[in-house]
Design a protein around this motif. Structure first.
Motif, PDB file in Angstrom:
ATOM      1  N   PHE A  22       0.816  -1.212   0.000  1.00  0.00           N
ATOM      2  CA  PHE A  22       0.000   0.000   0.000  1.00  0.00           C
ATOM      3  C   PHE A  22       0.849   1.261   0.000  1.00  0.00           C
ATOM      4  CE2 PHE A  22      -3.389  -2.695   2.272  1.00  0.00           C
ATOM      5  CZ  PHE A  22      -3.904  -3.131   1.066  1.00  0.00           C
ATOM      6  N   SER A  23       2.026   1.214   0.601  1.00  0.00           N
ATOM      7  CA  SER A  23       2.873   2.414   0.649  1.00  0.00           C
ATOM      8  C   SER A  23       3.705   2.593  -0.618  1.00  0.00           C
ATOM      9  CB  SER A  23       3.788   2.386   1.873  1.00  0.00           C
ATOM     10  OG  SER A  23       4.709   1.323   1.794  1.00  0.00           O
ATOM     11  N   MET A  31      -7.775   4.559   0.207  1.00  0.00           N
ATOM     12  CA  MET A  31      -7.804   3.162   0.620  1.00  0.00           C
ATOM     13  C   MET A  31      -9.258   2.742   0.688  1.00  0.00           C
ATOM     14  SD  MET A  31      -6.103   0.541   1.448  1.00  0.00           S
ATOM     15  CE  MET A  31      -6.537  -1.054   2.109  1.00  0.00           C
ATOM     16  N   ARG A  32      -9.534   1.520   0.269  1.00  0.00           N
ATOM     17  CA  ARG A  32     -10.905   1.010   0.260  1.00  0.00           C
ATOM     18  C   ARG A  32     -10.978  -0.272   1.084  1.00  0.00           C
ATOM     19  NH1 ARG A  32     -12.519   4.749  -2.752  1.00  0.00           N
ATOM     20  NH2 ARG A  32     -11.917   5.224  -4.853  1.00  0.00           N
ATOM     21  N   GLU A  33     -12.096  -0.455   1.746  1.00  0.00           N
ATOM     22  CA  GLU A  33     -12.299  -1.668   2.547  1.00  0.00           C
ATOM     23  C   GLU A  33     -12.245  -2.909   1.664  1.00  0.00           C
ATOM     24  OE1 GLU A  33     -12.935  -4.044   5.925  1.00  0.00           O
ATOM     25  OE2 GLU A  33     -12.165  -2.038   5.681  1.00  0.00           O
ATOM     26  N   THR A  35     -10.454  -3.381  -0.882  1.00  0.00           N
ATOM     27  CA  THR A  35      -9.036  -3.655  -1.150  1.00  0.00           C
ATOM     28  C   THR A  35      -8.408  -4.370   0.040  1.00  0.00           C
ATOM     29  OG1 THR A  35      -8.909  -1.706  -2.563  1.00  0.00           O
ATOM     30  CG2 THR A  35      -6.818  -2.606  -1.758  1.00  0.00           C
ATOM     31  N   ARG A  36      -8.730  -3.933   1.241  1.00  0.00           N
ATOM     32  CA  ARG A  36      -8.222  -4.594   2.452  1.00  0.00           C
ATOM     33  C   ARG A  36      -8.615  -6.070   2.461  1.00  0.00           C
ATOM     34  NH1 ARG A  36      -9.438  -5.712   8.205  1.00  0.00           N
ATOM     35  NH2 ARG A  36     -11.640  -5.711   7.726  1.00  0.00           N
ATOM     36  N   VAL A  68     -10.811   0.323   7.453  1.00  0.00           N
ATOM     37  CA  VAL A  68     -10.455   1.512   6.676  1.00  0.00           C
ATOM     38  C   VAL A  68     -11.380   2.656   7.075  1.00  0.00           C
ATOM     39  CG1 VAL A  68     -10.316   2.459   4.339  1.00  0.00           C
ATOM     40  CG2 VAL A  68      -9.631   0.087   4.775  1.00  0.00           C
ATOM     41  N   GLN A  72      -9.129   8.009   4.160  1.00  0.00           N
ATOM     42  CA  GLN A  72      -7.782   7.507   4.427  1.00  0.00           C
ATOM     43  C   GLN A  72      -7.100   7.112   3.123  1.00  0.00           C
ATOM     44  OE1 GLN A  72      -7.796   3.921   6.881  1.00  0.00           O
ATOM     45  NE2 GLN A  72      -6.369   4.961   8.235  1.00  0.00           N
ATOM     46  N   THR A  73      -5.818   7.459   2.997  1.00  0.00           N
ATOM     47  CA  THR A  73      -5.066   7.044   1.813  1.00  0.00           C
ATOM     48  C   THR A  73      -4.433   5.685   2.058  1.00  0.00           C
ATOM     49  OG1 THR A  73      -2.963   8.003   2.498  1.00  0.00           O
ATOM     50  CG2 THR A  73      -4.488   9.454   1.263  1.00  0.00           C
ATOM     51  N   ARG A  74      -3.977   5.094   0.991  1.00  0.00           N
ATOM     52  CA  ARG A  74      -3.283   3.807   1.094  1.00  0.00           C
ATOM     53  C   ARG A  74      -2.011   3.950   1.932  1.00  0.00           C
ATOM     54  NH1 ARG A  74      -4.463   0.054  -3.399  1.00  0.00           N
ATOM     55  NH2 ARG A  74      -2.250  -0.433  -3.464  1.00  0.00           N
ATOM     56  N   TYR A  77      -2.926   4.200   5.596  1.00  0.00           N
ATOM     57  CA  TYR A  77      -3.334   2.878   6.077  1.00  0.00           C
ATOM     58  C   TYR A  77      -2.109   1.984   6.269  1.00  0.00           C
ATOM     59  CZ  TYR A  77      -6.006  -1.345   6.748  1.00  0.00           C
ATOM     60  OH  TYR A  77      -6.527  -2.489   7.291  1.00  0.00           O
TER      61      TYR A  77
END
Length: 91
Positions: A22-23, A31-33, A35-36, A68, A72-74, A77
């Protein structure tokens, strides 16, 4: 009083791998749930293959990884994932 979450070596490893992804890939994007959830499965199966161990690792990772937050950005997160892997919790 809450009991601190005890993280397995697999969970710590997976938190770090997710944080790295993610970084390093589009860290300024939201950031998306979804994606998590998806990446937890992908990384658990990379570690264990499509096995029961991967399912257990995925579930442990999802339990440890914070939800998330809106806006919030990736990259943000990823920072939370790294803190979680180090045992830092809010509260």
């Amino acid at each position: 009083m809450t009991t601190p979450l005890v993280l397995s070596d697999d969970t710590i490893t997976l938190l770090g791998q997710l944080a790295d992804k993610f970084s390093s890939y589009r860290p300024d994007d939201p950031m998306r749930e979804a994606t998590r959830l998806a990446q937890a499965l992908v990384f658990a199966e990379k570690l264990h293959g499509p096995t029961a161990a991967a399912y257990e690792a995925e579930q442990a990772l999802l339990a440890a990884a914070p939800l998330v937050r809106d806006g919030q950005t990736r990259g943000e997160y990823a920072a939370l994932l790294r803190l979680t892997a180090q045992g830092v919790t809010a509260g």
